[in-house]
Design a protein around this motif. Structure first.
Motif, short mmCIF file in Angstrom:
data_model
loop_
_atom_site.label_atom_id
_atom_site.label_comp_id
_atom_site.label_asym_id
_atom_site.label_seq_id
_atom_site.Cartn_x
_atom_site.Cartn_y
_atom_site.Cartn_z
N MET A 1 0.82 -1.20 0.00
CA MET A 1 0.00 0.00 0.00
C MET A 1 0.85 1.25 0.00
O MET A 1 2.02 1.23 0.36
CB MET A 1 -0.93 0.00 1.23
N ARG A 2 0.24 2.33 -0.44
CA ARG A 2 0.90 3.63 -0.44
C ARG A 2 0.11 4.59 0.43
O ARG A 2 -1.13 4.54 0.46
CB ARG A 2 0.98 4.18 -1.87
N LYS A 3 0.82 5.42 1.16
CA LYS A 3 0.16 6.47 1.94
C LYS A 3 -0.13 7.65 1.03
O LYS A 3 0.79 8.19 0.39
CB LYS A 3 1.06 6.90 3.11
N ARG A 4 -1.37 8.01 0.95
CA ARG A 4 -1.76 9.09 0.05
C ARG A 4 -1.10 10.41 0.45
O ARG A 4 -0.88 10.68 1.62
CB ARG A 4 -3.27 9.24 0.02
N GLY A 5 -0.80 11.21 -0.54
CA GLY A 5 -0.14 12.49 -0.29
C GLY A 5 1.05 12.66 -1.21
O GLY A 5 1.53 11.70 -1.83
N GLU A 6 1.52 13.86 -1.33
CA GLU A 6 2.64 14.16 -2.21
C GLU A 6 3.95 13.70 -1.60
O GLU A 6 4.18 13.86 -0.40
CB GLU A 6 2.71 15.66 -2.49
#
Length: 425
Positions: A306-311
């Motif tokens: 998974m990826r943590k949303r955000g730039e």
């Protein structure tokens, strides 16, 4: 092998009768033995490769690894093949975390939160780009010593390399990292679980299984993930894994991460011939990867990425500063063994190659006798050119400085070295 009735009923329903029957039949077979070579030094083997790992191989039989000096020298790690799937995950997703703004050699920070005995940590260390930092954490005080030993041995072949990733071993709770406000580009949570995937490899886990323990583990896993998630930078990579099969500890936790933490599931490109199973929870369509004995060549494993949303944040805290911050943790283990060898090599101490029998004697922490013309003082003991540790030669003998807690305890010593790795760089 008698499985708990409640486990049978649940797992048959989850897998379906045909898949379950294949799984149960596989549990009666011997588990496969596999190793992963250290890419810093070892050459490919003439053995069946593990298809999802660049350096993994299946062995035809299980030798006595304890009596192979090359194992203690860090040339390979004995790891269950399903766990090596992490290598493919890192190949496909790790380097996307490097923003251009950081510049060449800036590296990544990676936290392996529940790391003992070190199989996945050694794999991560070899995969990280130059200038990176790996923090290997184990909350259990007894298990962390094994983790420290395995990591230091794995780093022996690259002990003088300036390109190898830095590595720290810590003994802290997940909440300690959150409270210290430490952040990482990538985090692996190989969480404690009910161990259903290890029934074949370790039958003792069958007697420890219960539905109550499954529920307890699922709750603990969410606590660990909640703490770890706060330590992940925006845009960071999060890998969740267990060695169990049920959906309570696997898919339901992934769904919880999507709903509560707004995690973004990532897919991994795999081959159909590997027979990796996707979600077994009808309400979850996100990509997950389950290894079931009888279908994949390995033991039971579940993994999701998974990826943590955000730039992504370019120019974030430099790796050296993150390392200083991590050292503030109360339980940070110093790599004394590795540092002693590094200092000996930097001081141009002699490297003395010993025979197989001498190598085993050294690894048992016995005094060894070297040739009369061997220089006195601190020297590096090596086998086939690969460092094992240090000793102090006083003339009539060499005092053994190998860590006492690492010594081989078995009294039965074979006459010759187990044939595992035939050649090396």
């Amino acid at each position: 092998m008698t499985l708990p009735e409640e486990f049978q009923a649940y797992t048959r329903k989850m897998m379906g009768p045909q898949r379950y029957a294949t799984f149960v039949e596989a549990l009666q077979q011997e588990p496969m033995t596999s190793i992963r070579l250290n890419p810093a030094i070892a050459q490919p083997l003439q053995q069946q490769p593990v298809p999802w790992c660049r350096h993994g191989y299946y062995l035809d039989s299980r030798p006595n690894f304890t009596f192979d000096p090359l194992f203690h020298a860090g040339l390979y790690y004995v790891q269950e093949s399903s766990s090596m799937f992490l290598d493919l995950v890192l190949q496909q997703h790790l380097f996307s975390l490097l923003p251009n703004e950081r510049g060449a050699g800036a590296g990544l920070s990676f936290l392996d939160l529940c790391a003992a005995p070190g199989g996945k940590s050694t794999l991560i260390h070899s995969a990280l780009p130059e200038g990176s930092l790996l923090v290997c954490n184990e909350p259990n005080k007894q298990r962390v010593q094994v983790l420290s030993e395995n990591m230091q041995k794995w780093m022996l072949p690259s002990v003088q390399s300036q390109e190898a990733a830095r590595c720290m071993v810590t003994n802290n709770l997940p909440a300690d990292f959150r409270r210290a406000r430490l952040t990482f580009d990538a985090i692996l949570c190989d969480v404690p679980c009910s161990g259903e995937g290890m029934f074949r490899k370790d039958p003792a886990t069958i007697g420890e299984w219960s539905a109550a323990n499954v529920k307890k583990c699922a709750m603990l896993q969410r606590e660990i993930v909640s703490d770890a998630w706060q330590c992940l930078v925006p845009g960071g990579l999060f890998i969740y894994s267990t060695c169990t099969l049920n959906t309570h500890e696997n898919e339901e936790n992934i769904q919880w991460m999507i709903d509560e933490l707004h995690a973004e599931p990532l897919s991994v490109d795999i081959q159909p011939s590997w027979n990796i199973t996707g979600s077994l929870l009808p309400t979850l369509s996100a990509p997950v990867y389950r290894f079931i004995p009888g279908f994949t060549q390995g033991e039971g494993l579940f993994m999701a990425v998974m990826r943590k949303r955000g730039e992504k944040r370019g120019g974030d805290t430099p790796i050296k500063e993150r390392e200083k911050e991590c050292k503030k943790l109360e339980q940070s283990l110093s790599p004394v063994f590795l540092q002693e060898i590094r200092e000996a090599l930097q001081a141009n101490s002699p490297i003395v190659d010993v025979s197989y029998q001498q190598a085993i004697a050294y690894l048992r922490r016995e005094a060894i006798t070297l040739l009369p013309d061997t220089p006195r003082g601190i020297l590096v003991v090596a086998f086939q050119g690969h460092p094992l540790g240090i000793a102090k030669n006083v003339g009539n003998r060499a005092n053994n400085l190998y860590p006492k807690s690492w010594r081989i305890l078995s009294t039965h010593v074979p006459n010759q070295q187990p044939t595992i790795i035939m050649n090396s760089k």
